[in-house]
Design a protein around this motif. Sequence first.
Motif, mmCIF file in Angstrom:
data_model
loop_
_atom_site.group_PDB
_atom_site.id
_atom_site.type_symbol
_atom_site.label_atom_id
_atom_site.label_comp_id
_atom_site.label_asym_id
_atom_site.label_seq_id
_atom_site.Cartn_x
_atom_site.Cartn_y
_atom_site.Cartn_z
ATOM 1 N N LEU A 278 39.631 61.497 -13.141
ATOM 2 C CA LEU A 278 39.971 62.587 -14.123
ATOM 3 C C LEU A 278 39.968 63.690 -12.808
ATOM 4 O O LEU A 278 39.461 65.098 -13.501
ATOM 5 C CB LEU A 278 38.925 62.834 -15.343
ATOM 6 C CG LEU A 278 38.956 61.861 -15.466
ATOM 7 C CD1 LEU A 278 38.076 61.544 -17.324
ATOM 8 C CD2 LEU A 278 40.143 62.270 -16.543
ATOM 9 N N GLY A 279 39.433 63.446 -11.964
ATOM 10 C CA GLY A 279 39.558 64.241 -10.704
ATOM 11 C C GLY A 279 37.945 65.296 -10.710
ATOM 12 O O GLY A 279 37.951 66.417 -10.107
ATOM 13 N N ASN A 280 36.860 65.024 -11.559
ATOM 14 C CA ASN A 280 35.448 64.345 -11.546
ATOM 15 C C ASN A 280 35.352 64.684 -9.234
ATOM 16 O O ASN A 280 35.490 63.646 -9.243
ATOM 17 C CB ASN A 280 35.329 63.810 -12.031
ATOM 18 C CG ASN A 280 35.455 64.176 -13.260
ATOM 19 O OD1 ASN A 280 35.091 65.533 -13.781
ATOM 20 N ND2 ASN A 280 35.288 63.343 -14.031
ATOM 21 N N THR A 281 34.564 65.374 -8.885
ATOM 22 C CA THR A 281 34.275 64.706 -7.551
ATOM 23 C C THR A 281 33.244 64.355 -6.963
ATOM 24 O O THR A 281 32.010 65.229 -7.575
ATOM 25 C CB THR A 281 34.199 66.571 -7.106
ATOM 26 O OG1 THR A 281 35.658 66.845 -6.578
ATOM 27 C CG2 THR A 281 34.122 66.521 -5.259
ATOM 28 N N TYR A 282 32.935 63.994 -6.145
ATOM 29 C CA TYR A 282 31.230 62.880 -6.163
ATOM 30 C C TYR A 282 31.557 62.874 -4.197
ATOM 31 O O TYR A 282 32.313 62.702 -3.372
ATOM 32 C CB TYR A 282 31.682 61.416 -6.298
ATOM 33 C CG TYR A 282 31.775 60.839 -7.966
ATOM 34 C CD1 TYR A 282 31.171 60.193 -8.377
ATOM 35 C CD2 TYR A 282 33.481 61.066 -7.908
ATOM 36 C CE1 TYR A 282 31.342 60.265 -9.577
ATOM 37 C CE2 TYR A 282 33.923 60.453 -9.158
ATOM 38 C CZ TYR A 282 32.362 60.622 -10.055
ATOM 39 O OH TYR A 282 32.458 60.028 -11.744
ATOM 40 N N ASP A 283 29.822 63.122 -3.961
ATOM 41 C CA ASP A 283 29.588 63.245 -2.631
ATOM 42 C C ASP A 283 28.972 61.863 -2.214
ATOM 43 O O ASP A 283 28.441 61.275 -3.154
ATOM 44 C CB ASP A 283 28.266 64.495 -2.020
ATOM 45 C CG ASP A 283 29.303 65.483 -1.898
ATOM 46 O OD1 ASP A 283 30.776 65.154 -2.092
ATOM 47 O OD2 ASP A 283 28.965 66.080 -1.174
ATOM 48 N N ARG A 284 29.642 61.766 -1.095
ATOM 49 C CA ARG A 284 28.385 59.837 -0.210
ATOM 50 C C ARG A 284 27.310 59.970 -0.928
ATOM 51 O O ARG A 284 26.277 61.345 -0.453
ATOM 52 C CB ARG A 284 29.014 59.368 0.780
ATOM 53 C CG ARG A 284 29.906 58.315 1.097
ATOM 54 C CD ARG A 284 29.515 57.123 1.236
ATOM 55 N NE ARG A 284 28.311 56.798 1.742
ATOM 56 C CZ ARG A 284 28.337 56.343 2.721
ATOM 57 N NH1 ARG A 284 29.561 56.202 4.040
ATOM 58 N NH2 ARG A 284 27.442 55.696 3.688
ATOM 59 N N VAL A 285 26.245 58.781 -1.110
ATOM 60 C CA VAL A 285 24.732 59.583 -0.683
ATOM 61 C C VAL A 285 24.070 57.978 -0.193
ATOM 62 O O VAL A 285 25.184 56.874 -0.378
ATOM 63 C CB VAL A 285 23.806 59.149 -2.274
ATOM 64 C CG1 VAL A 285 24.198 60.752 -2.546
ATOM 65 C CG2 VAL A 285 24.697 58.264 -3.312
ATOM 66 N N GLY A 286 22.999 57.460 -0.193
ATOM 67 C CA GLY A 286 22.388 56.536 0.968
ATOM 68 C C GLY A 286 22.774 56.934 2.195
ATOM 69 O O GLY A 286 23.211 57.907 2.823
ATOM 70 N N GLY A 287 22.011 56.431 3.037
ATOM 71 C CA GLY A 287 21.699 56.475 4.647
ATOM 72 C C GLY A 287 21.555 58.236 4.971
ATOM 73 O O GLY A 287 20.598 59.012 4.647
ATOM 74 N N PRO A 288 22.445 57.954 6.260
ATOM 75 C CA PRO A 288 22.144 59.729 6.430
ATOM 76 C C PRO A 288 22.514 60.823 5.977
ATOM 77 O O PRO A 288 22.662 62.079 5.874
ATOM 78 C CB PRO A 288 22.992 59.856 8.282
ATOM 79 C CG PRO A 288 24.228 59.172 7.622
ATOM 80 C CD PRO A 288 24.023 57.733 6.532
ATOM 81 N N PHE A 289 22.965 60.666 4.674
ATOM 82 C CA PHE A 289 23.453 61.483 3.381
ATOM 83 C C PHE A 289 23.349 61.874 2.372
ATOM 84 O O PHE A 289 23.599 63.040 1.290
ATOM 85 C CB PHE A 289 25.271 60.661 2.797
ATOM 86 C CG PHE A 289 26.197 61.103 3.784
ATOM 87 C CD1 PHE A 289 26.830 61.647 4.056
ATOM 88 C CD2 PHE A 289 26.511 59.182 4.041
ATOM 89 C CE1 PHE A 289 27.852 61.361 4.958
ATOM 90 C CE2 PHE A 289 27.755 59.460 5.312
ATOM 91 C CZ PHE A 289 28.275 60.419 6.087
ATOM 92 N N SER A 290 22.327 61.674 2.275
ATOM 93 C CA SER A 290 20.813 61.796 1.438
ATOM 94 C C SER A 290 19.484 61.315 1.730
ATOM 95 O O SER A 290 19.291 60.812 2.504
ATOM 96 C CB SER A 290 20.761 61.199 -0.728
ATOM 97 O OG SER A 290 21.131 59.851 -0.517
#
Length: 236
Positions: free
Chosen positions: A220-232
Amino acid sequence: MKLSAKLPEDDQGSKLMRFSGVRGQRYTEIFLIGGHAITHHLVGGVYNTVGLNDPASTGDTSPQAVLDQVDEDALKEEYELLGVFKNGPRLWCLDWVEVMVGAERDFNGLEARWVMWLDVPKEMRKHESVAYKTISGRRDTQLGVNAGSPVFLLDDPNGDSWCMKSASLIVDPNQTYESLENLGDRLKPAPDWSFRTLVLKEDLVLTSDEGNVRITQDELGNTYDRVGGPFSNFKP
């Protein structure tokens, strides 16, 4: 056909800005796309409307009447670029955004500020879906979800998780923030991907890995960012 184009250096002189209470608010990003068409190394300068175009503080920084006036072809010619893309409207699924903000530009009446560089994937160049594929970007940001707030998550086959940053109104203009609680009934993730939602017991802060971020979308085009490790600060 134009084969190469240089983007404005609108990251110069960037300053840190924080926008709080953005959950459910509407925004749009304008991509100015440059690079080289033969080597296919294309980069987008991303300009976000957050904090702008909303003198009455309604929470809509991308009014539809103004957005409709944005002419991608005219902007492409004006800036002598390889392409221009309207990435919106969208709805924030975060509680706050802290970002290095660069130059502000007026795109046919829609004001937006530079916020990041994006490696433009081949699917985007062909106006194809990038669902469940990884996009690389470069930005200096912290994005926050407060304890007690919901998060909408994708889990991929590699064991990595992705947190929804924004809901898209591009594919489904009738999608609302409230409808996201039932999003799992609508999505059909790629093989070995799964969707889940939960309410956080502690604050989640999304970060970059020395300025590098990883992004994906659902169908549907909803956007997600990586999490975990260095990303959160932790993996929900």
